[in-house]
Design an enzyme around this catalytic site. Structure first.
Site, short mmCIF file in Angstrom:
data_model
loop_
_atom_site.label_atom_id
_atom_site.label_comp_id
_atom_site.label_asym_id
_atom_site.label_seq_id
_atom_site.Cartn_x
_atom_site.Cartn_y
_atom_site.Cartn_z
CE LYS A 142 -1.87 2.75 2.96
NZ LYS A 142 -1.83 4.03 2.25
CD GLU A 169 13.90 0.66 8.54
OE1 GLU A 169 14.41 1.71 8.96
OE2 GLU A 169 14.44 -0.45 8.67
CB CYS A 195 13.22 8.65 7.63
SG CYS A 195 14.21 7.68 6.50
CD GLU A 220 10.41 12.40 11.63
OE1 GLU A 220 9.32 11.89 11.93
OE2 GLU A 220 11.23 11.83 10.88
P1 NAP Z 1 2.56 7.92 8.25
O1 NAP Z 1 1.50 8.89 8.45
O2 NAP Z 1 2.98 7.04 9.36
O3 NAP Z 1 2.13 7.05 6.99
C1 NAP Z 1 2.92 6.01 6.46
C2 NAP Z 1 2.01 5.01 5.77
O4 NAP Z 1 1.15 4.38 6.72
C3 NAP Z 1 1.09 5.61 4.73
O5 NAP Z 1 0.94 4.71 3.67
C4 NAP Z 1 -0.20 5.76 5.52
O6 NAP Z 1 -1.34 5.82 4.71
C5 NAP Z 1 -0.20 4.50 6.35
N1 NAP Z 1 -1.01 4.54 7.55
C6 NAP Z 1 -1.52 5.61 8.22
N2 NAP Z 1 -2.21 5.22 9.31
C7 NAP Z 1 -2.15 3.86 9.36
C8 NAP Z 1 -2.63 2.87 10.25
N3 NAP Z 1 -3.33 3.17 11.34
N4 NAP Z 1 -2.36 1.56 9.98
C9 NAP Z 1 -1.64 1.23 8.90
N5 NAP Z 1 -1.15 2.12 8.01
C10 NAP Z 1 -1.39 3.43 8.23
O7 NAP Z 1 3.90 8.63 7.78
P2 NAP Z 1 4.05 9.75 6.66
O8 NAP Z 1 3.60 11.03 7.23
O9 NAP Z 1 3.48 9.29 5.37
O10 NAP Z 1 5.63 9.73 6.45
C11 NAP Z 1 6.49 10.45 7.26
C12 NAP Z 1 7.08 9.61 8.36
O11 NAP Z 1 7.71 8.44 7.82
C13 NAP Z 1 8.17 10.33 9.10
O12 NAP Z 1 8.04 10.11 10.48
C14 NAP Z 1 9.45 9.70 8.59
O13 NAP Z 1 10.53 9.80 9.45
C15 NAP Z 1 9.03 8.30 8.36
N6 NAP Z 1 9.91 7.63 7.40
C16 NAP Z 1 10.81 6.69 7.87
C17 NAP Z 1 11.68 6.08 6.99
C18 NAP Z 1 12.69 5.08 7.48
O14 NAP Z 1 13.27 4.38 6.65
N7 NAP Z 1 12.92 4.96 8.78
C19 NAP Z 1 11.64 6.39 5.63
C20 NAP Z 1 10.73 7.33 5.19
C21 NAP Z 1 9.85 7.95 6.09
P3 NAP Z 1 -1.83 7.22 4.10
O15 NAP Z 1 -0.70 8.12 3.93
O16 NAP Z 1 -2.40 6.83 2.82
O17 NAP Z 1 -2.86 7.74 5.05
#
Ligand code: NAP
Ligand code: MG
Length: 486
Positions: free
Chosen positions: A184, A258, A292, A389
């Site tokens: 997804k 991650e 990230c 963050e």
């Molecule tokens: P996010 O809100 O956690 O979303 C990540 C993914 O999870 C999206 O596909 C989102 O769907 C989905 N999601 C949301 N709520 C969920 C739930 N309750 N159950 C299952 N899936 C769910 O993160 P983001 O705002 O997109 O990305 C930013 C974050 O990602 C930052 O904290 C960043 O540090 C982290 N990140 C970490 C890495 C790493 O390798 N450590 C790499 C990149 C990013 P939708 O967006 O479609 O709602």
């Protein structure tokens, strides 16, 4: 090609389909706010269909399970080739859907995604167990060994910051291990993952092995809750990561995560300052700070603090901010209005808590989600801009006198994804690298991520490692087979 540009379908069991209830949502260009495409909003029945397709493709005797590892490796390699063959198209699509400069997508996202498939393809033929003698039995009485087996149906959920690359980091090793997958992508950026689905079919991956469903957090949550999923691999925020841990308890799904970061970067006075300044600016401003492992918290040794801040300010002010599709753009818009509001909220809080705004801090224009690269000094560890963050182009600078001071502050850092150190003194470099608890430490560089090297987080930055051969552990079970001779 099964999909046209405006109305996209999702991939389930080898078919391009709409959501069963016909629900859709739009994905927009963050530079113009124009709708790029409409995609299906997968509901729980669609998640069910996708998981069932992945389960069927995983059954013993399926086309996928019956493939020799070498053939599996060749197919994975072919996906990498097809990404390179369509590099220009994918870079433009990524730039339009996410906002990032097309030159970054062309230099980083797309070739690195291809490289991930190329690198991982080689592991398909190198998944080995061990022959391990029984410790408590006389030699020769038993033959005991381990065998590695694919974990099964994997649910993979990725964020919007490097959409195709994050999909590649997930898909390539799971395929090398022989798993089947429901992926997804993030709702803000589904387009390159869907295009990748077409390339995956073209490469010869059997139907149902890779299913790509579009939707929002509720779709992700349905995938995490599904009893037919053996394992969840997630990249995203620490907050959602914690929800996933809780939600996966019901059928004790295996989980790797991650998550977020607030990565410290340390510049000592003896560093090559020109290089340290250029790399530290890149560490935070690359990809609009939506990385990230962005180097978002900078410690500068006091004697060079002002010189480094002046250099960073100049570097920030030289960055061309504009539409990602313009070839001269160095920094694009943030991904969404919501993200811009979040980041601008941090700027307001930094000012309110008494930090000094050295440059930036403002929204640019009134169309698209653009903001200026931003630097704060006179910051304290207790400030929200230092502690949390931000996930945007905002750097906080703290002066320091000793490594012990840094270690004391970093003890309270909930994250441990990456760190950096700039110095000409090898002793200081390694002492600093050892003292900071982080999964990756860059010495005199930043953003040097490679398919061969494990990547992941200490502390609340995650569970498990991506990339390298370490990532295969995320997708393999270990079976011990013990035979007693009569
Ligand atoms: P996010 O809100 O956690 O979303 C990540 C993914 O999870 C999206 O596909 C989102 O769907 C989905 N999601 C949301 N709520 C969920 C739930 N309750 N159950 C299952 N899936 C769910 O993160 P983001 O705002 O997109 O990305 C930013 C974050 O990602 C930052 O904290 C960043 O540090 C982290 N990140 C970490 C890495 C790493 O390798 N450590 C790499 C990149 C990013 P939708 O967006 O479609 O709602
Ligand atoms: Mg978009």
């Amino acid at each position: 090609m099964t999909n046209d540009q405006k109305s996209r379908k999702m991939l389930i069991g080898g078919q391009w389909v709409e959501a069963l209830d016909g629900a859709t949502f739009d994905t927009a260009d963050p530079a113009t706010e124009e709708v790029l495409a409409t995609v299906p909003a997968a509901g729980s029945t669609d998640v069910d269909r996708a998981v069932n397709a992945a389960r069927e493709a995983f059954e013993p005797g399926s086309a996928w399970r019956g493939l020799p590892p070498a053939a599996r490796g060749r197919i994975i390699h072919r996906i990498g080739d097809l990404i390179l063959e369509h590099a220009e198209e994918l870079a433009l699509l990524e730039s339009r859907d996410n906002g990032k400069p097309v030159f970054i997508a062309s230099l980083a996202d797309i070739p690195m995604a291809a490289d991930t498939f190329h690198y991982m393809s080689g592991w398909a033929t190198k998944i080995e167990g061990n022959t391990i003698p029984m410790s408590s039995a006389a030699p020769g009485r038993f033959l005991s060994f381990t065998q590695r087996e694919p974990i099964g149906v994997v649910g993979q959920i990725v964020p919007w910051n490097y959409p195709l690359l994050m999909a590649a980091w997930k898909l390539a090793p799971a395929l090398a291990a022989g798993c089947t997958i429901v992926l997804k992508p993030a709702e803000q950026t589904p387009l390159t993952a869907l295009r990748l689905g077409e390339l995956i079919q073209e490469a010869g991956v059997p139907d149902g092995v890779v299913n790509i469903i579009t939707g929002d957090g509720a779709t992700g949550a349905a995938l995490v809750a599904h009893p037919g999923v053996d394992k969840i691999a997630f990249t995203g925020s620490t907050e959602v990561g914690k929800e996933i841990i809780r939600a996966s308890a019901d059928n004790v799904k295996k989980v790797t995560l991650e998550l977020g970061g607030k990565s410290p970067n340390v510049i000592y006075a003896d560093a090559d300052l020109e290089r340290a300044i250029a790399k530290s600016a890149e560490a935070i401003f690359f990809n609009q700070g939506e990385t990230c492992f962005a180097g978002s918290r900078l410690y500068v040794e006091r004697p060079v603090h002002d010189e480094v801040v002046a250099g960073l300010k100049a570097a920030a002010e030289q960055l061309t901010v504009g539409k990602g599709t313009e070839p001269t753009t160095m920094m694009g818009p943030l991904v969404s209005a919501e993200q811009l509001d979040r980041v601008m909220g941090y700027v307001t809080s930094g000012v309110a808590e008494g930090a000094t705004l050295v440059t930036g801090g403002e929204r640019l224009g009134d169309e698209g989600h653009f903001m200026a690269p931003t630097i704060f000094t006179d910051t304290k560890p207790s400030m929200r801009i230092v502690a949390e963050e931000i996930f945007g182009p905002v750097l906080v600078v703290l002066p320091f006198d000793t490594l012990d001071e840094i270690v004391a502050i970093e003890k309270d850092n909930p994250y441990g994804l990456a760190a950096g150190v700039f110095t000409r003194d090898i002793d200081k470099a390694f002492r600093t690298a050892s003292a900071i608890r982080a999964g990756t430490v860059f010495v005199n560089t930043w953003n040097a991520v490679d398919s061969a090297l494990p990547f992941g987080g200490y502390k609340q930055s995650g569970w498990g490692r991506e990339l390298g051969h370490a990532v295969l552990d995320n997708y393999l079970e270990t079976k011990s087979i013990i035979t007693e001779f009569s």
